[in-house]
Design an enzyme around this catalytic site. Structure first.
Site, PDB file in Angstrom:
ATOM      1  N   CYS A   3       0.847  -1.191   0.000  1.00 16.84           N
ATOM      2  CA  CYS A   3       0.000   0.000   0.000  1.00 16.84           C
ATOM      3  C   CYS A   3       0.885   1.246   0.000  1.00 16.84           C
ATOM      4  O   CYS A   3       1.750   1.398   0.887  1.00 16.84           O
ATOM      5  CB  CYS A   3      -0.916   0.010   1.218  1.00 16.84           C
ATOM      6  SG  CYS A   3      -1.758   1.590   1.474  1.00 16.84           S
ATOM      7  N   CYS A   6       0.573   3.343   3.246  1.00 14.59           N
ATOM      8  CA  CYS A   6       1.215   2.655   4.383  1.00 14.59           C
ATOM      9  C   CYS A   6       2.726   2.851   4.298  1.00 14.59           C
ATOM     10  O   CYS A   6       3.381   3.119   5.318  1.00 14.59           O
ATOM     11  CB  CYS A   6       0.893   1.166   4.373  1.00 14.59           C
ATOM     12  SG  CYS A   6      -0.758   0.754   4.970  1.00 14.59           S
ATOM     13  N   ASP A  29       0.200  16.811  -0.903  1.00 14.03           N
ATOM     14  CA  ASP A  29      -0.195  16.057  -2.092  1.00 14.03           C
ATOM     15  C   ASP A  29       0.796  16.343  -3.217  1.00 14.03           C
ATOM     16  O   ASP A  29       1.225  17.487  -3.424  1.00 14.03           O
ATOM     17  CB  ASP A  29      -1.617  16.451  -2.525  1.00 14.03           C
ATOM     18  CG  ASP A  29      -2.215  15.445  -3.498  1.00 14.03           C
ATOM     19  OD1 ASP A  29      -3.165  14.744  -3.124  1.00 14.03           O
ATOM     20  OD2 ASP A  29      -1.715  15.359  -4.649  1.00 14.03           O
ATOM     21  N   HIS A  45      -3.928   0.855   8.382  1.00 12.94           N
ATOM     22  CA  HIS A  45      -4.524   0.727   7.055  1.00 12.94           C
ATOM     23  C   HIS A  45      -6.028   0.527   7.155  1.00 12.94           C
ATOM     24  O   HIS A  45      -6.504  -0.425   7.779  1.00 12.94           O
ATOM     25  CB  HIS A  45      -3.913  -0.427   6.252  1.00 12.94           C
ATOM     26  CG  HIS A  45      -4.505  -0.486   4.874  1.00 12.94           C
ATOM     27  ND1 HIS A  45      -3.978   0.222   3.814  1.00 12.94           N
ATOM     28  CD2 HIS A  45      -5.625  -1.082   4.394  1.00 12.94           C
ATOM     29  CE1 HIS A  45      -4.742   0.048   2.748  1.00 12.94           C
ATOM     30  NE2 HIS A  45      -5.749  -0.749   3.077  1.00 12.94           N
ATOM     31  N   ASN A  85     -12.544  10.907  -0.799  1.00  9.17           N
ATOM     32  CA  ASN A  85     -13.141  10.174  -1.902  1.00  9.17           C
ATOM     33  C   ASN A  85     -13.295   8.713  -1.495  1.00  9.17           C
ATOM     34  O   ASN A  85     -12.368   8.116  -0.949  1.00  9.17           O
ATOM     35  CB  ASN A  85     -12.261  10.284  -3.162  1.00  9.17           C
ATOM     36  CG  ASN A  85     -12.266  11.695  -3.724  1.00  9.17           C
ATOM     37  OD1 ASN A  85     -13.296  12.341  -3.768  1.00  9.17           O
ATOM     38  ND2 ASN A  85     -11.098  12.185  -4.127  1.00  9.17           N
ATOM     39  N   GLY A  91     -13.776   8.651  -7.558  1.00 10.09           N
ATOM     40  CA  GLY A  91     -12.431   8.799  -8.097  1.00 10.09           C
ATOM     41  C   GLY A  91     -11.335   8.492  -7.097  1.00 10.09           C
ATOM     42  O   GLY A  91     -10.207   8.971  -7.234  1.00 10.09           O
ATOM     43  N   HIS A  96      -6.347   3.688   0.531  1.00  6.39           N
ATOM     44  CA  HIS A  96      -6.014   3.857   1.952  1.00  6.39           C
ATOM     45  C   HIS A  96      -6.694   5.168   2.343  1.00  6.39           C
ATOM     46  O   HIS A  96      -6.394   6.212   1.746  1.00  6.39           O
ATOM     47  CB  HIS A  96      -4.490   3.926   2.127  1.00  6.39           C
ATOM     48  CG  HIS A  96      -4.015   4.109   3.557  1.00  6.39           C
ATOM     49  ND1 HIS A  96      -3.057   3.276   4.132  1.00  6.39           N
ATOM     50  CD2 HIS A  96      -4.335   5.015   4.495  1.00  6.39           C
ATOM     51  CE1 HIS A  96      -2.817   3.682   5.368  1.00  6.39           C
ATOM     52  NE2 HIS A  96      -3.584   4.750   5.621  1.00  6.39           N
ATOM     53  N   HIS A  98      -7.985   8.601   3.221  1.00  4.34           N
ATOM     54  CA  HIS A  98      -7.266   9.871   3.356  1.00  4.34           C
ATOM     55  C   HIS A  98      -8.234  11.032   3.243  1.00  4.34           C
ATOM     56  O   HIS A  98      -9.201  10.983   2.486  1.00  4.34           O
ATOM     57  CB  HIS A  98      -6.149  10.012   2.309  1.00  4.34           C
ATOM     58  CG  HIS A  98      -6.567   9.717   0.906  1.00  4.34           C
ATOM     59  ND1 HIS A  98      -6.733   8.422   0.435  1.00  4.34           N
ATOM     60  CD2 HIS A  98      -6.860  10.528  -0.140  1.00  4.34           C
ATOM     61  CE1 HIS A  98      -7.105   8.461  -0.835  1.00  4.34           C
ATOM     62  NE2 HIS A  98      -7.200   9.728  -1.215  1.00  4.34           N
ATOM     63  N   HIS A 100      -8.393  14.910   2.067  1.00  2.01           N
ATOM     64  CA  HIS A 100      -7.720  15.999   1.357  1.00  2.01           C
ATOM     65  C   HIS A 100      -8.052  17.295   2.109  1.00  2.01           C
ATOM     66  O   HIS A 100      -9.237  17.605   2.298  1.00  2.01           O
ATOM     67  CB  HIS A 100      -8.262  16.151  -0.066  1.00  2.01           C
ATOM     68  CG  HIS A 100      -8.008  14.984  -0.969  1.00  2.01           C
ATOM     69  ND1 HIS A 100      -7.002  14.977  -1.924  1.00  2.01           N
ATOM     70  CD2 HIS A 100      -8.640  13.794  -1.099  1.00  2.01           C
ATOM     71  CE1 HIS A 100      -7.042  13.830  -2.595  1.00  2.01           C
ATOM     72  NE2 HIS A 100      -8.020  13.094  -2.114  1.00  2.01           N
TER      73      HIS A 100
HETATM   74  P1  AMP Z   1      -7.709  10.107  -4.274  1.00  5.17           P
HETATM   75  O1  AMP Z   1      -7.803  10.298  -5.754  1.00  5.17           O
HETATM   76  O2  AMP Z   1      -8.806  10.758  -3.484  1.00  5.17           O
HETATM   77  O3  AMP Z   1      -7.517   8.642  -3.903  1.00  5.17           O
HETATM   78  O4  AMP Z   1      -6.410  10.882  -3.818  1.00  5.17           O
HETATM   79  C1  AMP Z   1      -5.131  10.344  -3.937  1.00  5.17           C
HETATM   80  C2  AMP Z   1      -4.181  11.508  -3.904  1.00  5.17           C
HETATM   81  O5  AMP Z   1      -2.887  11.007  -3.653  1.00  5.17           O
HETATM   82  C3  AMP Z   1      -4.103  12.305  -5.217  1.00  5.17           C
HETATM   83  O6  AMP Z   1      -4.484  13.652  -4.971  1.00  5.17           O
HETATM   84  C4  AMP Z   1      -2.633  12.183  -5.617  1.00  5.17           C
HETATM   85  O7  AMP Z   1      -2.125  13.356  -6.180  1.00  5.17           O
HETATM   86  C5  AMP Z   1      -1.966  11.845  -4.302  1.00  5.17           C
HETATM   87  N1  AMP Z   1      -0.720  11.093  -4.371  1.00  5.17           N
HETATM   88  C6  AMP Z   1      -0.487   9.973  -5.068  1.00  5.17           C
HETATM   89  N2  AMP Z   1       0.776   9.535  -4.862  1.00  5.17           N
HETATM   90  C7  AMP Z   1       1.343  10.424  -3.998  1.00  5.17           C
HETATM   91  C8  AMP Z   1       2.628  10.535  -3.390  1.00  5.17           C
HETATM   92  N3  AMP Z   1       3.600   9.637  -3.614  1.00  5.17           N
HETATM   93  N4  AMP Z   1       2.862  11.572  -2.570  1.00  5.17           N
HETATM   94  C9  AMP Z   1       1.908  12.502  -2.335  1.00  5.17           C
HETATM   95  N5  AMP Z   1       0.669  12.434  -2.866  1.00  5.17           N
HETATM   96  C10 AMP Z   1       0.389  11.414  -3.690  1.00  5.17           C
END
Ligand code: AMP
Length: 111
Positions: A3, A6, A29, A45, A85, A91, A96, A98, A100
């Protein structure tokens, strides 16, 4: 388990950390949607908010972390958006849970 978030919380993949406590980790992000865009995750997780249960007391701590991060990044007065989300229609791209935290400019509401 393989993950991405994680691995970020464990420090195995680099991230721009903005906050950490026993239960929660937060980092910038990689593709920011505003001047402030922070991801707040539980270290434990959990696939998504839909998969969280009453035993997941870290969720309250995620909200407390959001308030603190907003103050520290100077968006507590101007305002910010907290989004999570859940699943394909929303989307969700990283399975995992999160939050925003997005702010630093007036935000539109597209749909
Ligand atoms: P979601 O689309 O709601 O699942 O959000 C996932 C978020 O993770 C997106 O806004 C990506 O830009 C962000 N993301 C993906 N990989 C990384 C990373 N390695 N470091 C920081 N943010 C990331």
């Amino acid at each position: 388990m393989n993950c991405l978030f994680c691995a970020i919380a464990a420090g195995e993949i680099p991230s721009a950390k903005v906050y950490e406590d026993e239960q929660v980790y937060a980092f910038k992000d990689i593709a920011p949607q505003g001047p402030v865009h922070v991801l707040i995750i539980p270290k434990k997780h959990i696939d998504s908010m839909q998969a969280a249960g009453p035993e997941d007391d870290g969720l309250c701590q995620m909200l407390a972390a959001a308030r603190q991060i907003a103050r520290e990044l100077g968006v507590d007065k101007t305002g910010y958006r907290l989004i999570t989300n859940v699943g394909p229609d929303a989307g969700q791209s990283v399975p995992h849970l999160h939050l925003h935290l997005i702010g630093g400019k007036p935000l539109k509401w597209d749909n």
